[in-house]
Design a protein around this motif. Structure first.
Motif, PDB file in Angstrom:
ATOM      1  N   LYS A 146     -33.468 102.548   8.786  1.00 45.67           N
ATOM      2  CA  LYS A 146     -34.298 101.395   9.096  1.00 45.67           C
ATOM      3  C   LYS A 146     -35.767 101.685   8.740  1.00 45.67           C
ATOM      4  O   LYS A 146     -36.459 100.840   8.177  1.00 45.67           O
ATOM      5  N   ASN A 147     -36.203 102.901   9.064  1.00 47.64           N
ATOM      6  CA  ASN A 147     -37.585 103.278   8.780  1.00 47.64           C
ATOM      7  C   ASN A 147     -37.897 103.271   7.291  1.00 47.64           C
ATOM      8  O   ASN A 147     -39.032 103.056   6.899  1.00 47.64           O
ATOM      9  N   ALA A 148     -36.865 103.553   6.478  1.00 51.21           N
ATOM     10  CA  ALA A 148     -37.081 103.615   5.034  1.00 51.21           C
ATOM     11  C   ALA A 148     -37.581 102.278   4.494  1.00 51.21           C
ATOM     12  O   ALA A 148     -38.267 102.234   3.484  1.00 51.21           O
ATOM     13  N   PHE A 149     -37.211 101.204   5.193  1.00 50.98           N
ATOM     14  CA  PHE A 149     -37.622  99.887   4.695  1.00 50.98           C
ATOM     15  C   PHE A 149     -38.664  99.233   5.603  1.00 50.98           C
ATOM     16  O   PHE A 149     -38.819  98.031   5.635  1.00 50.98           O
ATOM     17  N   ARG A 150     -39.370 100.089   6.346  1.00 55.75           N
ATOM     18  CA  ARG A 150     -40.366  99.601   7.283  1.00 55.75           C
ATOM     19  C   ARG A 150     -41.507  98.933   6.555  1.00 55.75           C
ATOM     20  O   ARG A 150     -42.063  97.943   6.991  1.00 55.75           O
ATOM     21  N   ARG A 154     -44.368  99.500  -0.025  1.00 58.32           N
ATOM     22  CA  ARG A 154     -44.560 100.915  -0.314  1.00 58.32           C
ATOM     23  C   ARG A 154     -43.239 101.586  -0.688  1.00 58.32           C
ATOM     24  O   ARG A 154     -43.170 102.311  -1.680  1.00 58.32           O
ATOM     25  N   SER A 155     -42.197 101.294   0.112  1.00 51.64           N
ATOM     26  CA  SER A 155     -40.896 101.879  -0.204  1.00 51.64           C
ATOM     27  C   SER A 155     -40.465 101.463  -1.603  1.00 51.64           C
ATOM     28  O   SER A 155     -39.927 102.272  -2.357  1.00 51.64           O
ATOM     29  N   GLY A 156     -40.720 100.193  -1.955  1.00 53.90           N
ATOM     30  CA  GLY A 156     -40.357  99.704  -3.279  1.00 53.90           C
ATOM     31  C   GLY A 156     -41.048 100.499  -4.372  1.00 53.90           C
ATOM     32  O   GLY A 156     -40.426 100.904  -5.352  1.00 53.90           O
ATOM     33  N   LEU A 180     -44.533 113.941  -1.610  1.00 51.84           N
ATOM     34  CA  LEU A 180     -45.828 113.361  -1.229  1.00 51.84           C
ATOM     35  C   LEU A 180     -45.633 112.120  -0.370  1.00 51.84           C
ATOM     36  O   LEU A 180     -46.346 111.908   0.608  1.00 51.84           O
ATOM     37  N   ALA A 181     -44.638 111.309  -0.739  1.00 52.01           N
ATOM     38  CA  ALA A 181     -44.379 110.094   0.038  1.00 52.01           C
ATOM     39  C   ALA A 181     -44.018 110.464   1.474  1.00 52.01           C
ATOM     40  O   ALA A 181     -44.541 109.880   2.426  1.00 52.01           O
ATOM     41  N   MET A 182     -43.154 111.477   1.629  1.00 51.45           N
ATOM     42  CA  MET A 182     -42.730 111.860   2.980  1.00 51.45           C
ATOM     43  C   MET A 182     -43.878 112.488   3.766  1.00 51.45           C
ATOM     44  O   MET A 182     -44.029 112.239   4.958  1.00 51.45           O
ATOM     45  N   ILE A 183     -44.702 113.290   3.083  1.00 50.89           N
ATOM     46  CA  ILE A 183     -45.846 113.893   3.774  1.00 50.89           C
ATOM     47  C   ILE A 183     -46.785 112.788   4.263  1.00 50.89           C
ATOM     48  O   ILE A 183     -47.236 112.780   5.402  1.00 50.89           O
ATOM     49  N   MET A 184     -46.993 111.807   3.384  1.00 46.14           N
ATOM     50  CA  MET A 184     -47.858 110.681   3.737  1.00 46.14           C
ATOM     51  C   MET A 184     -47.286 109.938   4.950  1.00 46.14           C
ATOM     52  O   MET A 184     -48.009 109.629   5.908  1.00 46.14           O
ATOM     53  N   ILE A 185     -45.976 109.686   4.906  1.00 44.40           N
ATOM     54  CA  ILE A 185     -45.333 108.943   5.996  1.00 44.40           C
ATOM     55  C   ILE A 185     -45.418 109.733   7.305  1.00 44.40           C
ATOM     56  O   ILE A 185     -45.742 109.181   8.358  1.00 44.40           O
ATOM     57  N   VAL A 186     -45.168 111.045   7.219  1.00 43.88           N
ATOM     58  CA  VAL A 186     -45.207 111.863   8.433  1.00 43.88           C
ATOM     59  C   VAL A 186     -46.612 111.876   9.028  1.00 43.88           C
ATOM     60  O   VAL A 186     -46.801 111.713  10.233  1.00 43.88           O
ATOM     61  N   ARG A 187     -47.620 112.029   8.170  1.00 41.58           N
ATOM     62  CA  ARG A 187     -49.006 112.058   8.663  1.00 41.58           C
ATOM     63  C   ARG A 187     -49.376 110.738   9.318  1.00 41.58           C
ATOM     64  O   ARG A 187     -50.042 110.697  10.348  1.00 41.58           O
ATOM     65  N   GLU A 188     -48.914 109.664   8.694  1.00 40.58           N
ATOM     66  CA  GLU A 188     -49.212 108.343   9.199  1.00 40.58           C
ATOM     67  C   GLU A 188     -48.563 108.118  10.575  1.00 40.58           C
ATOM     68  O   GLU A 188     -49.081 107.386  11.404  1.00 40.58           O
TER      69      GLU A 188
END
Lengths: 222, 459
Positions: B9-13, B17-19, B317-325
């Motif tokens: 679910k989070n992947a399409f939050r 951006r996910s796109g 990078l996407a995951m690092i960004m998401i985790v930081r956010e």
């Protein structure tokens, strides 16, 4: 029963050691509604994080139901938080992409409630704090501040904790809503026999609690 | 609602951006697949060419190329040495010569043209100074003092122990009428090229004269090559006798018993024949002709590695960004009792979801573009290399002996067919999984370091 003895916490910072808490002694009976007041920087948040097993103290003991939680491993701290502690935050801190119901179910999941029972139990809890069925399916951003805080109280109550730790629970609410939330917490402490410790600025609220502790420069002064 | 479904679910939050992440990932995964396809197709082709190249070795006198150059023909002693070399199964020897008007009653079917005239000009001037009795000198001697020499074309005659070796397509010689000749005999028989036969009205059973002997036409052949179709093929011994070059050959093709022994045989031939002969193996020529394919294969592999790194970096990078956010959110989950494992599992599920969607799009994209991409890669690099080799491919019969076969390989190289095999597809999927693991391992480490006390900190 919550008993804090000689609790101290020192942080290492580049400018030398900073003592946030110094020889704090508190004793709260089960089912009591206590408040802590103090200026910012007085050590309120640090005390709360020690009690909530979010951090470990430098020295001293914290006895919760005759068990010292100050020396738990981080794994056991997590279990303790899941089952014995309920948090209520000033910012509500609900998970944004989960509905009100799912937020409560999340706490039930961490508390070890079986998947089949979670939904019914969450609905019951939300009902208790005054959330209507159609509001239960809404995401947090579609709920008012007061409603969000009710959801977060339901979440805190989910696993019948020994203590509810509330960090400025009414800080973001208007005075009328704040009073309602306070009354809710107060009645819960009576009906559920849950110990509640609230950190607050609001002297009105502090005045209505069973006991008030005043914190200054890391020390209890009253 | 469990850890996995929360992650999905989070992947399409944040759909935008996910796109964007999925699109970038899809491009690199598409590139991985199409480059893997290109590589495997090209490698298959390389193996095909190498295995089709056969085990032939051509030995020609040093310094001779077609009818150009100088040097001495191979002697019968050398031919015997060659045939006695270990691993050589069969040999076919060839002696090529050119007959001038004085040597034969046949009219050449080739006109000299600009090319021939230019070659003949050199013959004339050299014959004048050396005084040799070159086949062309006598006919042009009269015009020696005229302002321009008038050269005449020659008729090419090839004596061979194996008439099929003249074939330009690497197979049997195509006989249009009559029958083939026995290359090991010494009878006065000949196979006549279609063009030469037409020019001189030769049919099977008729005779013509060559070097003073009378030769009977046994058959008419065609190769589709104008030069070859204007020539004559006779048994080797017959030509050696008629042209007075007893025992001499201008080219030997030796067949090695196994492709594994080709290189060793070339080495041993080089040591026995020394500097007197040039030795070329088909395997070596095939290797040369597929060198451009090999560089494509290398390029494709580099691209695969590059795209895999790019894909990993994108998801990382996407995951690092998401985790930081979501630091605070992670802190909240931990504060209300979520274990590190559960939070990590949720983010790994999220990274995997993005990767899976990205790979579905990317692999579809890869399947669609791999065909055009492979052919454009192959044709681009092949264009540059084929122009270099075509100038050499026009060489005389000595060179043409198996050059025909190699030319066929050359034209085949551009016909690399790309196909997505299950193996290639599986390795693309494996690389994608690796990307997802790398992409979520480091963010997971970040997650473990986020303290739950974070939630009590004011914004």
């Amino acid at each position: 029963m919550l008993e804090v003895k000689n609790l101290s916490k020192t942080f290492n910072s580049p400018g030398g050691n900073v003592t946030a808490l110094k020889d704090v002694n508190i004793s709260i009976k089960t089912g009591e509604f206590a408040s802590i007041i103090g200026n910012s920087g007085s050590g309120k948040s640090t005390l709360l994080s020690m009690l909530g097993a979010l951090d470990t103290p430098t020295s001293g003991t914290i006895m919760v139901d005759d068990k010292d939680i100050s020396k738990l491993s981080s794994k056991k701290q997590t279990v303790y938080r899941a089952k014995k502690i309920g948090f209520v935050f000033q910012q509500y801190n609900l998970i944004p992409n989960l509905s009100a119901l799912e937020n409560v179910m999340l706490a039930l999941e961490f508390g070890g409630v079986s998947a089949r029972k979670r939904k019914g139990k969450a609905e019951q809890l939300l009902n208790e704090v005054g959330i209507k069925p159609d509001e239960m399916l809404r995401k947090p951003y579609k709920l008012s501040g007061g409603q969000q805080q009710r959801v977060s109280i339901a979440r805190a109550l989910a696993n019948h904790p020994s203590i509810i730790l509330a960090d400025e629970p009414t800080g973001n609410l208007d005075s009328e809503t704040g009073k309602k939330i306070f009354d809710l917490l107060h009645s819960l402490s009576r009906s559920e026999n849950t110990t509640i410790l609230a950190v607050t600025h609001d002297m009105d609220i502090a005045g209505k609690t069973d006991r008030t502790f005043k914190l200054k420069d890391g020390k209890i002064i009253t | 609602m469990n850890v996995v479904s929360r992650g999905v679910k989070n992947a399409f939050r944040s759909p935008m951006r996910s796109g964007a992440i999925i699109l970038m990932l899809a491009i690199s995964i598409g590139l991985i697949l199409s480059m893997l396809v290109a590589r495997s197709s090209v490698n298959t082709k390389i193996d095909q060419v190498k295995s089709a190249a056969g085990t032939n070795i051509t030995i020609s006198p040093a310094g001779v190329f077609g009818f150009d150059g100088g040097g001495n023909n191979l002697t019968s002693t050398q031919v015997t040495q060659i045939s006695k070399t270990a691993h050589i199964a069969t040999t076919s020897a060839t002696l090529s010569d050119q007959m001038a008007a004085t040597d034969t009653n046949l009219t050449p079917s080739l006109t000299l043209g600009n090319f021939g005239a230019r070659q003949a000009r050199l013959d004339n001037s050299s014959s004048n100074s050396s005084g040799s009795t070159s086949t062309s000198s006598s006919s042009s001697a009269n015009s020696e003092f005229a302002s321009r020499p008038v050269p005449t074309p020659h008729t090419t005659v090839t004596g061979t122990t194996n008439p099929n070796s003249i074939s330009t397509n690497g197979g049997s010689l195509s006989i249009t009428s009559g029958k083939t000749i026995d290359g090991n005999s010494n009878s006065y028989v000949a196979l006549v090229g279609k063009d030469l036969a037409t020019k001189n009205n030769l049919v099977v059973g008729k005779t013509f004269t060559a070097y003073g002997g009378t030769v009977t036409v046994s058959g008419i052949y065609t190769t589709g090559n104008t030069f070859q179709d204007s020539g004559i093929i006779m048994p080797l011994a017959t030509i050696q006798t008629l042209s007075g070059q007893s025992g001499e050959v201008s080219s030997v093709i030796a067949t090695v018993d196994s492709s594994d022994n080709v290189n060793a045989t070339v080495t041993s031939l080089k040591s026995t024949l020394g500097s007197k002969a040039d030795i070329v193996s088909q395997t070596q020529q095939a290797t040369d002709s597929v060198s451009s394919l090999q560089s494509i294969s290398g390029l494709a592999l580099t691209s695969v590695i590059g795209a895999a790194i790019a894909g990993s970096v994108i998801i990382l990078l996407a995951m690092i960004m998401i985790v930081r956010e979501r630091r605070r959110e992670i802190g909240v989950i931990k504060a209300i009792g979520g274990t590190n494992k559960k939070v990590m599992a949720q983010f790994v599920a999220e990274a995997l979801t993005i990767t899976v969607v990205g790979s579905i799009v990317g692999l579809t994209l890869g399947i669609l573009v791999s065909g055009p991409m492979t052919s454009s890669l192959v044709s681009n690099s092949q264009n540059s290399s084929s122009t270099q080799s075509s100038t050499r491919a026009a060489a005389g019969p000595g060179g043409a002996l198996f050059r025909g076969g190699i030319n066929r390989i050359g034209s085949n190289i551009t016909q690399v067919t790309s196909s997505v095999t299950p193996g290639v597809f599986a390795s693309a999927v494996a690389i994608t999984l690796l990307i997802a693991i790398i992409g979520s391992a480091i963010p997971a480490w970040f997650i473990a370091r986020i303290s739950p006390a974070e939630v009590l900190r004011a914004e």
